[in-house]
Design an enzyme around this catalytic site. Structure first.
Site, PDB file in Angstrom:
ATOM      1  N   SER A   1       1.033  -1.450  -0.429  1.00 25.14           N
ATOM      2  CA  SER A   1      -0.358  -0.379  -0.410  1.00 25.14           C
ATOM      3  C   SER A   1       1.170   1.507  -0.334  1.00 25.14           C
ATOM      4  CB  SER A   1      -1.223  -0.140   1.532  1.00 25.14           C
ATOM      5  OG  SER A   1      -1.764   0.562   1.058  1.00 25.14           O
TER       6      SER A   1
ATOM      7  N   GLU B   1      -8.890  -5.998  -4.004  1.00 27.12           N
ATOM      8  CA  GLU B   1      -7.928  -4.774  -3.217  1.00 27.12           C
ATOM      9  C   GLU B   1      -9.619  -3.944  -1.831  1.00 27.12           C
ATOM     10  OE1 GLU B   1      -5.278  -4.158  -3.089  1.00 27.12           O
ATOM     11  OE2 GLU B   1      -4.492  -4.910  -4.852  1.00 27.12           O
TER      12      GLU B   1
ATOM     13  N   HIS C   1      -7.551  -6.455  -0.046  1.00 23.30           N
ATOM     14  CA  HIS C   1      -6.059  -4.694   0.502  1.00 23.30           C
ATOM     15  C   HIS C   1      -5.589  -5.701   1.843  1.00 23.30           C
ATOM     16  CE1 HIS C   1      -3.700  -1.765  -0.537  1.00 23.30           C
ATOM     17  NE2 HIS C   1      -4.266  -0.734   0.527  1.00 23.30           N
TER      18      HIS C   1
END
Length: 538
Positions: free
Chosen positions: A225, A343, A445
């Site tokens: 990220s 995600e 994610h």
């Protein structure tokens, strides 16, 4: 701040700036390894697995006081042996941080896990192990290297590598661009000092990691990220050149940085929120009060808190990382670029309503997920997904489309910018589904973090601890370790992983059966190619 205090009182600050996280103490147990660094001796601990752990190693001086908004400085040397047994403070941030974690401007600490063999002379056993240097996520606003998800023991032991995690300045402390507001050399670099902190940490690795059994000539950056975005930015920073030799961005890319005019707009609103118009007052403001400026509404996005991130300041950052092409200076660094299939399933918390949408609600809600990154008619998007995936439910389409438009698009741009160069990227897609709640979250994610670290049983992990989870973790760990060791991720655990080239777009799909695929989700990619993509914050 609530339940938080600064690391040290003012009277002890000067002494603290010369020491790692903890003052020197009498000699510890016989098994406690002691290593001599460039600034002084440090004492770590040894796990039951035989991995030596050093936490809270100071790589930079206190950034408070006159150090606020200025480039980092090396710490003053110390005498005696300083304990490195607990994580150092994390950067000031609006979140709570990790459990028991202190927040402070004095936050330039890193952590080391090494399987090197201890002797009377320390850990410099000549092993020349690859160094896997992890940069945490949390955008540019929060997080630290002390998360239990990043605990490096299992990765260090399985791969015979040295693992490093790092803290650095975040949000306004690391990225508030003041250079166009105040004619003061002390803030000329303020828009990127958080990045410069990482440069200093990498210099620490170059100068000291051999003493921990690592190879300063084989340093791999990896980060998820915001960590991936920071790495993409480092690929374009002249100050970072030569300090790392492989890189992996995991669900996080930085195609473009913030421009100086928008960064200045944000700084003005930040100061207005604080009611401050002079630099002396801003520098003297207590750190927890300075965070209040982040509540200003972002003038570019038009919503949310004011964005802080790397700035095209023509000093430490003189070009965008992946615009108009891949930064040439980074092409000597082999790159892995990856994402997870679902995600945005990781962004919705545990609200069961997201799994019971109507088609009309999907059309209504998609624009908020795109958030100006992608300006496209949501009804057109929904109709296209219904043609491509007739078995998808409304919620399936919502997650797939928001992932493609919000999170995946930047990864494609990064990979395609590298494709025509002498150093294309190896691209992966994690399709393996989390077992949490019967698999309804898919591959969200953050899922790849614990798989790569092997921290399957860490607090809050969603990867599971059964044989299926362990097998997927072993596969990802082995590929990342191979990459750290040789600059090529191919190994016995995976099929032949080909670099990403055009027009094939070769992608390794990590799943129950890991496989290669050409242009997976090609229809989705082509759909969103109809419109330009804007990196958030730029």
């Amino acid at each position: 701040m609530d339940r938080r205090s600064l690391l040290l009182a003012a009277g002890a600050a000067a002494a603290a700036s010369a020491l790692p996280a903890h003052a020197a103490k009498p000699a510890g147990p016989a098994r406690s390894p002691i290593v001599t660094t460039a600034a002084g001796k440090v004492r770590g601990a040894t796990t039951a697995d035989g991995v030596h752990v050093f936490k809270g190693l100071r790589y930079g001086a206190d950034t408070g006081g006159e150090g606020r908004f200025a480039p980092p400085r090396k710490p003053q040397p110390w005498t005696g042996v300083a304990d490195a047994l607990a994580y150092g403070a994390a950067s000031m941030q609006t979140g709570k941080g990790e459990e028991g974690e202190t927040l402070s401007e004095d936050c330039l600490f890193l952590n080391v896990w090494t399987p090197a063999k201890a002797s009377k002379t320390g850990l410099a056993d000549g092993g020349k192990r690859p160094v896997m240097f992890y940069i945490h996520g949390g955008a540019y606003n929060g997080g630290s290297g002390g998360s239990p998800w990043y605990e490096g023991t299992k990765l260090a032991k399985r791969g015979d590598v040295v693992v490093v995690t790092v803290n650095h300045r975040l949000n306004a402390f690391g990225y508030l661009y003041l250079a166009r507001l105040f004619d003061d050399p002390g803030v000329a670099d303020s828009g990127n000092v958080g990045q410069l902190d990482m440069v200093l940490a990498l210099q620490w690795v170059r100068d000291n990691i051999e003493a921990f059994g690592g190879d300063p000539g084989r340093v791999m950056l990896f980060g998820q990220s915001g960590g991936g975005a920071k790495i993409a930015t480092l690929l374009a920073m002249p100050a970072a050149k030569g300090l790392f030799h492989r890189a992996a961005t995991m669900s996080g890319q930085q195609v473009t940085a913030a421009g100086p005019f928008n960064a200045t707009k944000r700084a003005k609103l930040f100061l207005e929120k604080l009611g401050i118009n002079d630099l002396a007052t801003l520098r003297a403001l207590p750190a927890d009060q300075l965070l209040n400026g982040l509540k200003a509404i972002d003038p570019v996005a038009g919503s949310g808190g004011v964005y802080m991130g790397p700035v095209l300041d023509e000093r430490s950052l003189t070009r965008h990382p992946f615009f108009p092409d891949a930064a040439p200076q980074g092409l000597d660094v082999p790159l892995i670029c990856g994402n997870t299939h679902d995600e945005t399933r990781g962004f919705v918390g545990s609200d069961p309503k997201v799994f019971d949408m109507t088609w009309a609600q999907v059309v209504e809600k998609l624009p908020s997920q795109f958030n100006a990154r992608i300006d496209i008619d949501p009804a057109t998007v929904v109709a296209a997904y219904r043609r491509m995936y007739p078995h998808y439910s409304p919620s399936d389409v919502y997650f797939a489309a928001s992932t493609a438009g919000r999170s995946w698009k930047a990864a494609i741009l990064q990979a395609e910018a590298r494709a025509p160069t002498r150093a294309p990227a190896w691209v992966y897609q994690l399709d393996w589904k989390s077992p949490k709640d019967g698999g309804i979250w898919g591959a969200p994610h953050t899922l790849d973090i614990c798989l790569v670290f092997g921290t399957l049983d860490a607090k809050g992990a969603i990867v599971g601890t059964d044989a299926r989870s362990q097998a997927m973790s072993d596969t990802m760990m082995d590929a990342f370790v191979a990459f750290a060791r040789t600059g090529d991720p191919n190994c016995a655990a995976i099929p032949r992983w080909e670099p990403y080239t055009l027009p094939r777009r070769q992608t390794l799909v990590f799943d129950e059966t890991t496989r290669m695929a050409d242009d997976p989700r090609g229809g989705e990619r082509e759909l969103f190619n109809k419109v330009p993509f804007t990196q958030f914050g730029t």
